[in-house]
Design a protein around this motif. Structure first.
Motif, PDB file in Angstrom:
ATOM      1  N   VAL A   1       0.843  -1.205   0.000  1.00  0.00           N
ATOM      2  CA  VAL A   1       0.000   0.000   0.000  1.00  0.00           C
ATOM      3  C   VAL A   1       0.873   1.247   0.000  1.00  0.00           C
ATOM      4  O   VAL A   1       0.600   2.221  -0.719  1.00  0.00           O
ATOM      5  N   SER A   2       1.950   1.233   0.790  1.00  0.00           N
ATOM      6  CA  SER A   2       2.862   2.382   0.841  1.00  0.00           C
ATOM      7  C   SER A   2       3.516   2.623  -0.514  1.00  0.00           C
ATOM      8  O   SER A   2       3.674   3.774  -0.942  1.00  0.00           O
ATOM      9  N   ASP A   3       3.896   1.529  -1.200  1.00  0.00           N
ATOM     10  CA  ASP A   3       4.493   1.667  -2.535  1.00  0.00           C
ATOM     11  C   ASP A   3       3.497   2.267  -3.520  1.00  0.00           C
ATOM     12  O   ASP A   3       3.858   3.129  -4.341  1.00  0.00           O
ATOM     13  N   CYS A   4       2.247   1.816  -3.455  1.00  0.00           N
ATOM     14  CA  CYS A   4       1.208   2.361  -4.337  1.00  0.00           C
ATOM     15  C   CYS A   4       0.994   3.846  -4.076  1.00  0.00           C
ATOM     16  O   CYS A   4       0.862   4.645  -5.017  1.00  0.00           O
ATOM     17  N   ILE A   5       0.965   4.217  -2.803  1.00  0.00           N
ATOM     18  CA  ILE A   5       0.802   5.628  -2.449  1.00  0.00           C
ATOM     19  C   ILE A   5       1.966   6.454  -2.991  1.00  0.00           C
ATOM     20  O   ILE A   5       1.776   7.562  -3.519  1.00  0.00           O
ATOM     21  N   ARG A   6       3.191   5.920  -2.870  1.00  0.00           N
ATOM     22  CA  ARG A   6       4.375   6.641  -3.348  1.00  0.00           C
ATOM     23  C   ARG A   6       4.292   6.860  -4.861  1.00  0.00           C
ATOM     24  O   ARG A   6       4.561   7.967  -5.354  1.00  0.00           O
ATOM     25  N   ILE A   7       3.898   5.824  -5.617  1.00  0.00           N
ATOM     26  CA  ILE A   7       3.780   5.945  -7.068  1.00  0.00           C
ATOM     27  C   ILE A   7       2.725   6.981  -7.448  1.00  0.00           C
ATOM     28  O   ILE A   7       2.945   7.843  -8.311  1.00  0.00           O
ATOM     29  N   LEU A   8       1.585   6.922  -6.773  1.00  0.00           N
ATOM     30  CA  LEU A   8       0.495   7.863  -7.082  1.00  0.00           C
ATOM     31  C   LEU A   8       0.862   9.293  -6.704  1.00  0.00           C
ATOM     32  O   LEU A   8       0.497  10.242  -7.404  1.00  0.00           O
ATOM     33  N   GLN A   9       1.575   9.464  -5.611  1.00  0.00           N
ATOM     34  CA  GLN A   9       2.010  10.803  -5.211  1.00  0.00           C
ATOM     35  C   GLN A   9       3.000  11.382  -6.214  1.00  0.00           C
ATOM     36  O   GLN A   9       2.988  12.591  -6.491  1.00  0.00           O
ATOM     37  N   GLN A  10       3.853  10.531  -6.767  1.00  0.00           N
ATOM     38  CA  GLN A  10       4.776  10.989  -7.804  1.00  0.00           C
ATOM     39  C   GLN A  10       4.014  11.458  -9.040  1.00  0.00           C
ATOM     40  O   GLN A  10       4.353  12.495  -9.635  1.00  0.00           O
ATOM     41  N   LEU A  11       2.993  10.706  -9.417  1.00  0.00           N
ATOM     42  CA  LEU A  11       2.166  11.109 -10.559  1.00  0.00           C
ATOM     43  C   LEU A  11       1.436  12.419 -10.266  1.00  0.00           C
ATOM     44  O   LEU A  11       1.349  13.301 -11.121  1.00  0.00           O
ATOM     45  N   GLN A  12       0.941  12.545  -9.042  1.00  0.00           N
ATOM     46  CA  GLN A  12       0.230  13.768  -8.651  1.00  0.00           C
ATOM     47  C   GLN A  12       1.170  14.972  -8.667  1.00  0.00           C
ATOM     48  O   GLN A  12       0.793  16.058  -9.126  1.00  0.00           O
ATOM     49  N   ASP A  13       2.384  14.781  -8.179  1.00  0.00           N
ATOM     50  CA  ASP A  13       3.369  15.872  -8.186  1.00  0.00           C
ATOM     51  C   ASP A  13       3.719  16.273  -9.616  1.00  0.00           C
ATOM     52  O   ASP A  13       3.919  17.465  -9.901  1.00  0.00           O
ATOM     53  N   SER A  14       3.783  15.299 -10.517  1.00  0.00           N
ATOM     54  CA  SER A  14       4.090  15.595 -11.917  1.00  0.00           C
ATOM     55  C   SER A  14       2.999  16.446 -12.540  1.00  0.00           C
ATOM     56  O   SER A  14       3.278  17.389 -13.288  1.00  0.00           O
ATOM     57  N   ILE A  15       1.748  16.108 -12.233  1.00  0.00           N
ATOM     58  CA  ILE A  15       0.633  16.899 -12.763  1.00  0.00           C
ATOM     59  C   ILE A  15       0.675  18.318 -12.230  1.00  0.00           C
ATOM     60  O   ILE A  15       0.480  19.294 -12.973  1.00  0.00           O
ATOM     61  N   THR A  16       0.963  18.469 -10.931  1.00  0.00           N
ATOM     62  CA  THR A  16       1.029  19.799 -10.322  1.00  0.00           C
ATOM     63  C   THR A  16       2.112  20.653 -10.973  1.00  0.00           C
ATOM     64  O   THR A  16       1.899  21.836 -11.274  1.00  0.00           O
ATOM     65  N   SER A  17       3.289  20.056 -11.208  1.00  0.00           N
ATOM     66  CA  SER A  17       4.382  20.801 -11.830  1.00  0.00           C
ATOM     67  C   SER A  17       4.046  21.193 -13.263  1.00  0.00           C
ATOM     68  O   SER A  17       4.435  22.258 -13.739  1.00  0.00           O
ATOM     69  N   MET A  18       3.276  20.339 -13.948  1.00  0.00           N
ATOM     70  CA  MET A  18       2.886  20.665 -15.322  1.00  0.00           C
ATOM     71  C   MET A  18       1.932  21.851 -15.359  1.00  0.00           C
ATOM     72  O   MET A  18       2.009  22.705 -16.237  1.00  0.00           O
ATOM     73  N   HIS A  19       1.024  21.921 -14.380  1.00  0.00           N
ATOM     74  CA  HIS A  19       0.105  23.057 -14.312  1.00  0.00           C
ATOM     75  C   HIS A  19       0.871  24.351 -14.070  1.00  0.00           C
ATOM     76  O   HIS A  19       0.508  25.419 -14.572  1.00  0.00           O
ATOM     77  N   GLN A  20       1.953  24.279 -13.311  1.00  0.00           N
ATOM     78  CA  GLN A  20       2.735  25.471 -12.986  1.00  0.00           C
ATOM     79  C   GLN A  20       3.640  25.886 -14.140  1.00  0.00           C
ATOM     80  O   GLN A  20       3.872  27.074 -14.352  1.00  0.00           O
ATOM     81  N   ASP A  21       4.152  24.904 -14.891  1.00  0.00           N
ATOM     82  CA  ASP A  21       5.130  25.200 -15.934  1.00  0.00           C
ATOM     83  C   ASP A  21       4.507  25.565 -17.271  1.00  0.00           C
ATOM     84  O   ASP A  21       5.172  26.132 -18.127  1.00  0.00           O
ATOM     85  N   SER A  22       3.234  25.212 -17.482  1.00  0.00           N
ATOM     86  CA  SER A  22       2.616  25.465 -18.784  1.00  0.00           C
ATOM     87  C   SER A  22       1.353  26.283 -18.619  1.00  0.00           C
ATOM     88  O   SER A  22       0.786  26.393 -17.546  1.00  0.00           O
ATOM     89  N   GLY A  23       0.935  26.867 -19.727  1.00  0.00           N
ATOM     90  CA  GLY A  23      -0.312  27.645 -19.724  1.00  0.00           C
ATOM     91  C   GLY A  23      -1.472  26.846 -20.242  1.00  0.00           C
ATOM     92  O   GLY A  23      -2.347  27.369 -20.919  1.00  0.00           O
ATOM     93  N   ALA A  24      -1.482  25.554 -19.940  1.00  0.00           N
ATOM     94  CA  ALA A  24      -2.520  24.669 -20.476  1.00  0.00           C
ATOM     95  C   ALA A  24      -3.909  25.115 -20.059  1.00  0.00           C
ATOM     96  O   ALA A  24      -4.848  25.072 -20.836  1.00  0.00           O
ATOM     97  N   GLU A  25      -4.044  25.556 -18.801  1.00  0.00           N
ATOM     98  CA  GLU A  25      -5.372  25.934 -18.319  1.00  0.00           C
ATOM     99  C   GLU A  25      -5.884  27.155 -19.068  1.00  0.00           C
ATOM    100  O   GLU A  25      -7.062  27.289 -19.342  1.00  0.00           O
ATOM    101  N   VAL A  26      -4.973  28.101 -19.403  1.00  0.00           N
ATOM    102  CA  VAL A  26      -5.385  29.302 -20.123  1.00  0.00           C
ATOM    103  C   VAL A  26      -5.755  28.960 -21.562  1.00  0.00           C
ATOM    104  O   VAL A  26      -6.644  29.550 -22.154  1.00  0.00           O
ATOM    105  N   GLU A  27      -5.054  27.973 -22.140  1.00  0.00           N
ATOM    106  CA  GLU A  27      -5.266  27.612 -23.533  1.00  0.00           C
ATOM    107  C   GLU A  27      -6.539  26.789 -23.743  1.00  0.00           C
ATOM    108  O   GLU A  27      -6.925  26.546 -24.870  1.00  0.00           O
ATOM    109  N   TRP A  28      -7.175  26.354 -22.648  1.00  0.00           N
ATOM    110  CA  TRP A  28      -8.300  25.405 -22.761  1.00  0.00           C
ATOM    111  C   TRP A  28      -9.404  25.891 -23.697  1.00  0.00           C
ATOM    112  O   TRP A  28      -9.854  25.176 -24.574  1.00  0.00           O
ATOM    113  N   VAL A  29      -9.826  27.164 -23.558  1.00  0.00           N
ATOM    114  CA  VAL A  29     -10.968  27.646 -24.330  1.00  0.00           C
ATOM    115  C   VAL A  29     -10.642  27.723 -25.813  1.00  0.00           C
ATOM    116  O   VAL A  29     -11.455  27.362 -26.671  1.00  0.00           O
ATOM    117  N   SER A  30      -9.425  28.164 -26.140  1.00  0.00           N
ATOM    118  CA  SER A  30      -9.089  28.393 -27.540  1.00  0.00           C
ATOM    119  C   SER A  30      -8.411  27.199 -28.204  1.00  0.00           C
ATOM    120  O   SER A  30      -8.083  27.255 -29.378  1.00  0.00           O
TER     121      SER A  30
END
Length: 344
Positions: A70-99
């Motif tokens: 369970v701890s290993d699964c949590i670690r893997i999922l947290q890594q994926l979650q951190d990757s998504i968070t960093s992508m939101h910060q590094d790119s303007g994907a959210e702003v580009e959504w409408v256009s």
């Protein structure tokens, strides 16, 4: 006639307080039977709410390894979650959504859905870990998840979140690969060379998006278009995206053999699946060309799946159909449940 609120209230007050069963077509004897059945049902519900929940006993010898898993699964999922968070910060994907164009919009929505999936899994696993450590009380949900994890199966509450349910370790590995491929699609400065349908939580919507993109370019109604498929003649994966449409890869033919040289379905005695070449999907307007085919066409269903795992072949799980020329009679293909599975 206009009725005021006061008039309506007066009419409600004049209505009888109860309706006789005879007036609605129910005899008195049957009404009594319905009342008895309703009473028994309510008694069962009340008894269930007063029954003390007794959790399943987790084998103490497996307890430590289960916590580690369970701890290993949590670690893997947290890594994926951190990757998504960093992508939101590094790119303007959210702003580009409408256009954004339809395909990019679809991919961004898939990543958001992926993020929600990870949050759900992390919540369940974090609660399960606390329960195993004794810092939280057992409940029915945590008991079901623990028993599934202990046996290496996907918990029932997770199965509704995904179309594929392989053994848990294989599912976690596939989840990581799906996330990496999805990010590669979004991170590419140009159109990706090919796509894998198993990456997506909504693969049917992916195909609709292909139609939307074509309709948007040509400024025509969506219902004018349909998906046309062509299996490439080479088993070597393509190195560049097509000028029109998309390539899909990772397809596996089951219960038949694909003749790459002649581009035909054929019979086989082997139970092993057959890897398919890349398939070119494109949106075309109007009716399909009615060219004379030397062989009959079999509308082959396509499913999401996993390697070395059977697929639930019910109609509701079908992503799409591919029209494939076949040496076998299409009725024989249907009887043998010839199908294609998208795997990672």
């Amino acid at each position: 006639m206009n009725l005021t609120h006061h008039d309506i209230e007066k009419r409600i007050d004049l209505m009888p307080s109860s309706i006789e069963s005879v007036t609605v077509g129910i005899c008195n004897g049957f009404e009594k039977k319905l009342f008895e059945q309703s009473s028994k049902f309510m008694s069962k519900i009340l008894l269930k709410t007063q029954t003390l929940f007794i959790p399943s006993q987790v084998d103490s010898s497996c307890d430590g390894s289960l916590k580690a898993f369970v701890s290993d699964c949590i670690r893997i999922l947290q890594q994926l979650q951190d990757s998504i968070t960093s992508m939101h910060q590094d790119s303007g994907a959210e702003v580009e959504w409408v256009s954004a164009e339809p395909m990019r919009s679809f991919l961004l929505q898939e990543r958001r859905d992926f993020e929600l999936l990870i949050e759900h899994l992390l919540c369940d696993l974090d609660n399960t870990l606390h329960v195993l450590e004794g810092s939280r009380p057992w409940d029915e949900e945590s008991d079901n998840i623990t028993r599934s994890l202990e046996s290496g199966r996907l918990p029932r509450s997770w199965q509704v979140l995904t179309g594929v349910s392989p053994p848990l370790p294989q599912w976690m590995q596939a989840l990581k690969m799906r996330f990496q491929l999805l990010n590669s699609y979004l991170g590419s400065p140009e159109s990706p060379v090919s796509y894998n349908l198993t990456v997506f939580q909504h693969p049917r919507m992916f195909l609709v998006t292909l139609l939307q993109q074509k309709a948007r370019i040509e400024h025509l109604d969506l219902n004018r278009y349909s998906i046309h498929a062509q299996v490439l003649s080479s088993s070597v994966p393509p190195t560049s995206a097509p000028a029109n449409g998309i390539y899909i890869t990772g397809l596996e033919l089951r219960n038949a053999l694909w003749d790459t040289r002649h581009g035909l379905l054929q019979d086989t005695l082997s139970i092993k699946p057959c890897s398919m070449p890349a398939v070119w999907l494109r949106a075309e307007g109007g009716e399909a060309e009615s060219a004379q085919q030397p062989y009959p066409l079999y509308e082959c269903p396509v499913y999401q799946g996993a390697e070395n795992m059977d697929v639930d072949l019910k109609d509701s799980n079908i992503i799409t159909h591919l029209a494939l020329e076949s040496r076998m009679d299409p009725l024989v293909c249907t009887q043998r449940r010839v199908h294609i599975v998208s795997i990672i």
